[in-house]
Design a protein around this motif. Sequence first.
Motif, PDB file in Angstrom:
ATOM      1  N   ILE A  94     -53.025 -72.006 -13.677  1.00 11.83           N
ATOM      2  CA  ILE A  94     -53.391 -71.183 -14.825  1.00 11.83           C
ATOM      3  C   ILE A  94     -52.306 -71.198 -15.896  1.00 11.83           C
ATOM      4  N   ASN A  95     -51.049 -71.120 -15.454  1.00 11.21           N
ATOM      5  CA  ASN A  95     -49.933 -71.024 -16.403  1.00 11.21           C
ATOM      6  C   ASN A  95     -48.742 -71.787 -15.849  1.00 11.21           C
ATOM      7  N   ASN A  96     -48.371 -72.877 -16.501  1.00  8.39           N
ATOM      8  CA  ASN A  96     -47.309 -73.735 -15.969  1.00  8.39           C
ATOM      9  C   ASN A  96     -45.907 -73.191 -16.194  1.00  8.39           C
ATOM     10  N   ALA A  97     -45.798 -71.962 -16.722  1.00  7.81           N
ATOM     11  CA  ALA A  97     -44.480 -71.327 -16.802  1.00  7.81           C
ATOM     12  C   ALA A  97     -43.997 -70.894 -15.428  1.00  7.81           C
ATOM     13  N   PHE A  98     -44.911 -70.819 -14.461  1.00  9.79           N
ATOM     14  CA  PHE A  98     -44.550 -70.603 -13.060  1.00  9.79           C
ATOM     15  C   PHE A  98     -44.742 -71.920 -12.331  1.00  9.79           C
ATOM     16  N   ASN A  99     -43.721 -72.363 -11.615  1.00 11.62           N
ATOM     17  CA  ASN A  99     -43.813 -73.644 -10.920  1.00 11.62           C
ATOM     18  C   ASN A  99     -42.988 -73.586  -9.641  1.00 11.62           C
ATOM     19  N   CYS A 100     -43.660 -73.749  -8.496  1.00  8.34           N
ATOM     20  CA  CYS A 100     -42.966 -73.637  -7.206  1.00  8.34           C
ATOM     21  C   CYS A 100     -42.457 -74.979  -6.706  1.00  8.34           C
ATOM     22  N   THR A 101     -42.574 -76.039  -7.519  1.00 12.52           N
ATOM     23  CA  THR A 101     -42.112 -77.362  -7.086  1.00 12.52           C
ATOM     24  C   THR A 101     -40.723 -77.698  -7.618  1.00 12.52           C
ATOM     25  N   LEU A 102     -39.977 -76.701  -8.086  1.00 13.95           N
ATOM     26  CA  LEU A 102     -38.681 -76.928  -8.726  1.00 13.95           C
ATOM     27  C   LEU A 102     -37.509 -76.910  -7.747  1.00 13.95           C
ATOM     28  N   GLY A 103     -37.789 -76.988  -6.448  1.00 13.75           N
ATOM     29  CA  GLY A 103     -36.720 -76.853  -5.463  1.00 13.75           C
ATOM     30  C   GLY A 103     -35.564 -77.818  -5.679  1.00 13.75           C
ATOM     31  N   LYS A 104     -35.864 -79.092  -5.916  1.00 11.33           N
ATOM     32  CA  LYS A 104     -34.806 -80.090  -6.114  1.00 11.33           C
ATOM     33  C   LYS A 104     -33.937 -79.757  -7.324  1.00 11.33           C
ATOM     34  N   ALA A 105     -34.572 -79.372  -8.440  1.00 11.45           N
ATOM     35  CA  ALA A 105     -33.821 -79.038  -9.649  1.00 11.45           C
ATOM     36  C   ALA A 105     -32.918 -77.831  -9.428  1.00 11.45           C
ATOM     37  N   ILE A 106     -33.417 -76.838  -8.670  1.00 10.76           N
ATOM     38  CA  ILE A 106     -32.611 -75.645  -8.403  1.00 10.76           C
ATOM     39  C   ILE A 106     -31.467 -75.973  -7.454  1.00 10.76           C
ATOM     40  N   VAL A 107     -31.726 -76.812  -6.457  1.00 11.44           N
ATOM     41  CA  VAL A 107     -30.657 -77.258  -5.552  1.00 11.44           C
ATOM     42  C   VAL A 107     -29.551 -77.952  -6.340  1.00 11.44           C
ATOM     43  N   ASP A 108     -29.935 -78.799  -7.285  1.00  8.39           N
ATOM     44  CA  ASP A 108     -28.944 -79.539  -8.063  1.00  8.39           C
ATOM     45  C   ASP A 108     -28.088 -78.631  -8.940  1.00  8.39           C
ATOM     46  N   HIS A 109     -28.597 -77.426  -9.218  1.00  6.31           N
ATOM     47  CA  HIS A 109     -27.803 -76.436  -9.947  1.00  6.31           C
ATOM     48  C   HIS A 109     -27.037 -75.519  -8.992  1.00  6.31           C
ATOM     49  N   HIS A 110     -27.050 -75.869  -7.700  1.00  8.01           N
ATOM     50  CA  HIS A 110     -26.273 -75.155  -6.667  1.00  8.01           C
ATOM     51  C   HIS A 110     -26.723 -73.710  -6.485  1.00  8.01           C
ATOM     52  N   ALA A 111     -27.998 -73.452  -6.761  1.00 13.56           N
ATOM     53  CA  ALA A 111     -28.531 -72.103  -6.562  1.00 13.56           C
ATOM     54  C   ALA A 111     -29.338 -71.987  -5.279  1.00 13.56           C
ATOM     55  N   LEU A 112     -29.634 -73.118  -4.627  1.00 13.88           N
ATOM     56  CA  LEU A 112     -30.288 -73.144  -3.323  1.00 13.88           C
ATOM     57  C   LEU A 112     -29.617 -74.205  -2.464  1.00 13.88           C
ATOM     58  N   PRO A 113     -29.616 -74.028  -1.142  1.00 14.20           N
ATOM     59  CA  PRO A 113     -29.059 -75.059  -0.254  1.00 14.20           C
ATOM     60  C   PRO A 113     -30.044 -76.195  -0.083  1.00 14.20           C
ATOM     61  N   ALA A 114     -29.557 -77.409  -0.027  1.00 12.24           N
ATOM     62  CA  ALA A 114     -30.441 -78.569   0.128  1.00 12.24           C
ATOM     63  C   ALA A 114     -30.963 -78.640   1.557  1.00 12.24           C
ATOM     64  N   PRO A 115     -32.278 -78.789   1.740  1.00 13.19           N
ATOM     65  CA  PRO A 115     -32.804 -79.000   3.093  1.00 13.19           C
ATOM     66  C   PRO A 115     -32.480 -80.402   3.581  1.00 13.19           C
ATOM     67  N   THR A 116     -32.428 -80.562   4.888  1.00  6.08           N
ATOM     68  CA  THR A 116     -32.245 -81.888   5.459  1.00  6.08           C
ATOM     69  C   THR A 116     -33.552 -82.653   5.311  1.00  6.08           C
ATOM     70  N   SER A 117     -33.503 -83.803   4.663  1.00  9.24           N
ATOM     71  CA  SER A 117     -34.719 -84.550   4.407  1.00  9.24           C
ATOM     72  C   SER A 117     -34.446 -86.038   4.555  1.00  9.24           C
ATOM     73  N   ALA A 118     -35.420 -86.756   5.113  1.00  7.08           N
ATOM     74  CA  ALA A 118     -35.270 -88.192   5.270  1.00  7.08           C
ATOM     75  C   ALA A 118     -35.506 -88.936   3.966  1.00  7.08           C
ATOM     76  N   THR A 119     -36.036 -88.243   2.966  1.00  2.00           N
ATOM     77  CA  THR A 119     -36.322 -88.864   1.684  1.00  2.00           C
ATOM     78  C   THR A 119     -35.184 -88.583   0.716  1.00  2.00           C
TER      79      THR A 119
END
Length: 238
Positions: free
Chosen positions: A44-69
């Motif tokens: 409905i409104n793209n001002a909310f987006n739950c797919t930003l995990g990587k971008a937030i991790v890169d800003h050191h605001a979330l811990p990076a999950p262990t991922s094979a990718t």
Amino acid sequence: IQQQLSFHHPDSDLTRLNCANGNRITFNAPGIYCLKLARALMRINNAFNCTLGKAIVDHHALPAPTSATSTIENIGTWEDVEINQNHVRLRRPLWITLDGIAKGFAIDQGIKILRQCGVPAAWINAGGDIRVYGSVIMPVSIRDHRGTDHAMGGLQNAAIATSTNYYSADCPGLLLNPAAVTQSTKKPAPGLIPSGTWTVIARSAWRADALTKVAANTPVEVRQETIRKLGGNWIALD
């Protein structure tokens, strides 16, 4: 909810999804419901987006999950989150974070249990997100990003949520503007929004929680109208 939807929890269902490399992950009913709410609001409104995990991790605001990718993209769309009954799959290499909605969702689940147990009036305060029902009138005060307290009055049969973003060299901002974040894996992704505090009242806590992110990413001249169309009420702090 913590076990299912925490980005920080290494064994959560959400972490398993983020590390699944496109494979399907089984979620219980509450987790599926929260993901559906997040995906619907994104649509409905793209001002909310739950797919930003990587971008937030890169800003050191979330811990990076262990991922094979190793080529996780900074952002996706609602269409990248595939939900089929109780199975969820990411169609592109993304990290989902539900930090912008899951706390409010957990509050609503708690309120649901209290009602089922016959509790006539109660409140839940999860630190920044509050919901009250019944005859209770709860006094609420909001502390903004400058450290100033704002008395909001009493809250009854409603929910209130506040998101605060304070940016400095020592304290990176926690909120990103999805419109400014590209799919590139470049580090760090752009999109930091200016410092501020955004408060929204709604009938449910998940909605109030999520709409604070919409408020933060919506121009002030259309903010109130946008939030009202989405079922909330933006509160401008003096």
